[in-house]
Design an enzyme around this catalytic site. Structure first.
Site, PDB file in Angstrom:
ATOM      1  N   GLU A   1      58.244  90.137  73.024  1.00  0.00           N
ATOM      2  CA  GLU A   1      57.363  88.993  72.748  1.00  0.00           C
ATOM      3  C   GLU A   1      56.089  89.099  73.505  1.00  0.00           C
ATOM      4  O   GLU A   1      54.932  88.804  73.073  1.00  0.00           O
ATOM      5  CB  GLU A   1      57.941  87.730  72.612  1.00  0.00           C
TER       6      GLU A   1
ATOM      7  N   SER B   1      73.155 101.833  34.195  1.00  0.00           N
ATOM      8  CA  SER B   1      72.510 102.205  32.867  1.00  0.00           C
ATOM      9  C   SER B   1      71.685 100.786  32.623  1.00  0.00           C
ATOM     10  O   SER B   1      70.900 100.962  31.225  1.00  0.00           O
ATOM     11  CB  SER B   1      73.473 102.226  32.066  1.00  0.00           C
TER      12      SER B   1
END
Length: 805
Positions: free
Chosen positions: A130, A411
């Site tokens: 950070e 499919s």
């Protein structure tokens, strides 16, 4: 002495008259330039509008004075406030669409610890993630703030220019709202705090107030939530992972969001590499560090059953659509009215329990331990998610099966290929327009032509169908046909159509190529429901939503615009729907007929049978159901072979039954509604008997088309009970059991061979041979197969049901 006389020709001057040789006084410069200086020209025209350098300098000095004055005033006027409500955050309340309570997301989990109890390497991991220069920099970094603002404005992503001091001020004293007032206050409080408090004090506060996901505030709560230990026992690798979570707490949780694992690992490596650069971690130790797998999610008891799945999905939707950021939402106090219909939600759970969960026996069948299920139901007219099934219980199976992105859709992707063909007016390699009646070669392992990528896909059961129409290929889910079609249309066009329908472009494994036609991408059930909802609404896409309203006290939070757009033409969507109606009536999805409503749908079975799908819709409701195989201990994807005592699990079996059971209850009390379809020209006509040239020599398939298509040839592996030579060749048994042509394509299905096609009404005049004699055996004996929904009666052509999707 008298005056001298003027020279000759000189005119005498009257001493009382002005000297004509001198310019008038008004024309003389008021301040004549000194010796050697040029006179100053007067600014005329447009030059008068341009400020002089003196004016510019004066303006800059004035601005600086005002800025300094504002800074001084801000510093003097802004005091360090008491801790905000986030220090004792409230719960959020989630409501069903009728206003009744769905869930409450639990109390805040927070335990403060002194900095001395946090290992040094864990502190350094957080700094590496950070703010690497925390101990040497000022409380605010104007340069970083300007850089972040520039990157955000230029489209490089929203970035933070905040130091750890500023983040601590936001966490503890202010809030997460993105307003100018909050940012100004943050700026001055951070400066004052940096002057009045030590760096260690600020870092300790930051580590105790930051949100790490899993409802954990502070490093101690996070350590328990992810690794089940106190913070003092964290390793460097574990500390680096917790530091990774600060960037995006929920998204980087590799347990609840496995699809984000690669991003989380990249961020974790970034943290460790930063520690090496700052000489906080030896390079040799870094090289030996392995990713520390976090423990399972332990959700609150109040989020058991489906509640936890729904709450997490809604939270993700809020964060992804930037309605509220994750930390702001975590502060609590929000009343969130969802689109979830309580009656339909209960109906979904009951359908899964009755059709699937109640039939599992993990003690008798080991494969039953692997079975998972997920489902989503959307109103296509509004885009509202009315029901969602995430898993058996959020407290037992924490990954939401409805939103995960690690299973192939198989499919169920094929309809998008055909929709793209109609949308782009595509043609085959030899120039024939692609319609439901277009003839394709459906032979097993037929080489796809027109592409440089060698590809010869297998059909289910390795069955060769010969020349068949696109409609029949959709009914039977013939891989060879759609692999060729996606090349004929163009893989880029197919991908664009799928994205337009609602499939996110960044979906995992969404790779352009012939194999994409078989559904190799890993879209979520929710994504697939969105895409099918677009087809159901005649090509009009309405972005899905979980939200009706969000309020906090007297404030109402704005929701994103969801204006519908015409994603594809109505003609393309409706023609696709017409073929999917045939799949339910005659193909692999006949189990859906039990819903009692006209339906269109598609089955799918993933690679190695790891998943089985049924995506279908009525005009009023779209629902997608998927079964998935996953090891409950390791989380690895597994095949469903042997589950529920069946050799194969297909989309036409359990998923279609769940769909039918749920849809019947969800639409209870409403009249069945037929589809109102506008088809492409020629789509409703019977298949022609075209003559066409074979492919060019350089693109000749392994088994080229015959000169005359005629009737489809026998499959290579016929069903021994399917009627052999004459039992239903082209179109028999679709509606009335072989009326015209004696039970052609699918004679012997539920309605074509069992009930009408070959038993009672099996084509008495012209269908005697194909319907009566042979259709009975094919329809009665094999017609109830769970895998394909009574798909074994196509004598001489149709493969055994175990070979279909």
């Amino acid at each position: 002495m008298s005056d001298q006389s003027p020279p000759p020709g000189w005119t005498p001057r009257d001493p009382d008259s002005p000297d004509e040789r001198q310019p008038p006084r008004a024309q003389q410069p008021a301040n004549p330039p000194g010796p050697g200086k040029k006179p100053r020209r007067k600014r005329t025209g447009w030059r008068r509008l341009v400020p002089t350098w003196r004016m510019v300098l004066g303006g800059v000095l004035l601005l600086v004075l005002l800025l300094v004055g504002a800074l001084v005033a801000g510093y003097l006027l802004v005091d360090i406030p008491p801790a905000n409500a986030a220090a004792t955050a409230q719960s959020n309340v989630y409501l069903y669409s009728d206003g009744s309570q769905l869930a409450r997301d639990g109390e805040v989990n927070r335990v403060n610890v002194p900095l001395s109890q946090i290992p040094r390497t864990v502190q350094e991991a957080v700094l590496a993630a950070e703010d690497r220069d925390f101990y040497s920099e000022r409380a605010v970094d104007p340069k970083a703030m300007l850089r972040a603002a520039w990157n955000t404005a230029t489209g490089k992503g929203t970035q933070s220019g905040s130091t750890i001091t500023q983040q601590y001020v936001k966490n503890y004293y202010l809030g997460q709202e993105q307003t100018i007032k909050r940012k100004v206050n943050e700026f001055f409080i951070a400066i004052k705090l940096g002057r009045e408090k030590s760096k260690n004090y600020i870092l300790e506060g930051y580590l105790n107030t930051s949100y790490f996901g899993r409802n954990a505030y502070g490093i101690q709560a996070a350590s328990q939530a992810y690794y089940g230990k106190d913070v003092g026992k964290l390793t460097t690798a574990e500390g680096a992972y917790l530091a990774t979570l600060l960037n995006s707490p929920s998204a980087f949780d590799v347990v609840s969001h496995p699809q984000s694992r690669d991003r989380a690992l990249a961020r974790w490596n970034y943290v460790l590499d930063g520690m090496v650069k700052k000489n906080w971690l030896p390079a040799a130790e870094r090289a030996a560090t392995r990713f520390p797998e976090p423990g399972k999610v332990r959700p609150a008891a109040g989020l058991s059953g489906q509640r936890g799945y729904l709450v997490e999905a809604i939270k993700d939707y809020i964060a992804e659509h930037k309605i509220l950021d994750e930390k702001t939402l975590a502060e609590g106090g929000y009343r969130i009215t969802t689109t979830i219909d309580k009656r339909r939600q209960n109906a979904f759970v009951e359908a899964v329990d009755a059709q699937l969960v109640g039939k599992l026996d993990p003690e008798a069948r080991k494969a039953d331990r692997l079975v998972r299920a997920g489902g989503v139901s959307i109103d296509p007219a509004t885009g509202k998610v009315v029901a969602m099934y995430g898993g058996i219980d959020y407290t037992r199976q924490y990954v939401n099966n409805a939103t995960r992105h690690d299973y192939q859709v198989a499919s169920t992707f094929k309809p998008f290929v055909f929709a793209a063909a109609v949308e782009t007016d595509s043609r085959t390699q030899d120039g024939r327009r692609i319609t439901p009646n277009t003839i394709y070669n459906g032979d097993n392992k037929r080489r796809v032509v027109g592409t440089r990528i060698p590809y010869a896909p297998e059909n289910e059961g390795q069955v060769s169908y010969g020349n068949i129409t696109v409609n029949t290929a959709t009914d039977l889910s013939v891989n060879a046909v759609f692999a060729q079609m996606v090349v004929d249309v163009g893989t880029a066009k197919v991908k664009k159509t799928a994205v337009d329908l609602g499939i996110p472009e960044n979906t995992p494994n969404f790779v352009q190529g012939p194999a994409m036609a078989l559904g190799t991408l890993q879209a979520s059930v929710l994504d697939m429901t969105q895409a099918y909802a677009t087809l159901a609404d005649h090509g009009r896409r309405t972005p899905y939503t979980f939200l009706e309203k969000i309020t906090k006290e007297d404030d109402t939070i704005g929701l994103p615009d969801r204006t519908p757009t015409q994603a594809i033409s109505r003609e393309a969507a409706d023609t696709t729907t017409s073929m999917l109606v045939s799949v339910v009536d005659n193909g692999t999805g006949t189990a859906a007929l039990a819903a009692g409503h006209p339906a269109a749908g598609k089955t799918g079975t993933g690679e190695l049978d790891r998943s089985a799908w049924f995506a279908a819709y009525t005009p009023d409701l779209v629902t997608v159901v998927s079964m998935m195989g996953q090891d409950p201990d390791t989380g690895t994807l597994q095949s469903l072979y042997g589950a529920l005592g069946e050799a194969r699990i297909g989309g036409g079996g359990y998923p279609a039954r769940i769909w039918a059971s749920y849809t019947k209850t969800a639409l209870e009390g409403t009249d069945p509604v037929d589809f109102d379809l506008e088809l492409q020209p020629g789509a409703a006509q019977p298949p022609p008997s075209p003559s066409f040239e074979p492919f060019p020599p350089e693109e000749t398939p392994e088994e080229p088309f015959p000169s005359r298509p005629g009737r489809p040839t026998r499959p290579t592996r016929p069903d021994p009970n399917g009627g052999q030579d004459n039992g239903g060749q082209d179109n028999g048994g679709r509606t009335n059991g072989g009326q015209n042509q004696g039970g052609q394509t699918n004679g012997g299905q539920n309605n074509g061979g069992q009930t009408q096609g070959g038993q009672t009404n099996g084509g008495p005049t012209e269908g005697t041979q194909g319907g009566t004699t042979t259709g009975t055996q094919g329809g009665t004996t094999q017609g109830t197969d769970a895998e394909a929904g009574a798909d074994a009666g196509a004598a001489g052509r149709r493969p055994p049901s175990a070979f279909l999707e």
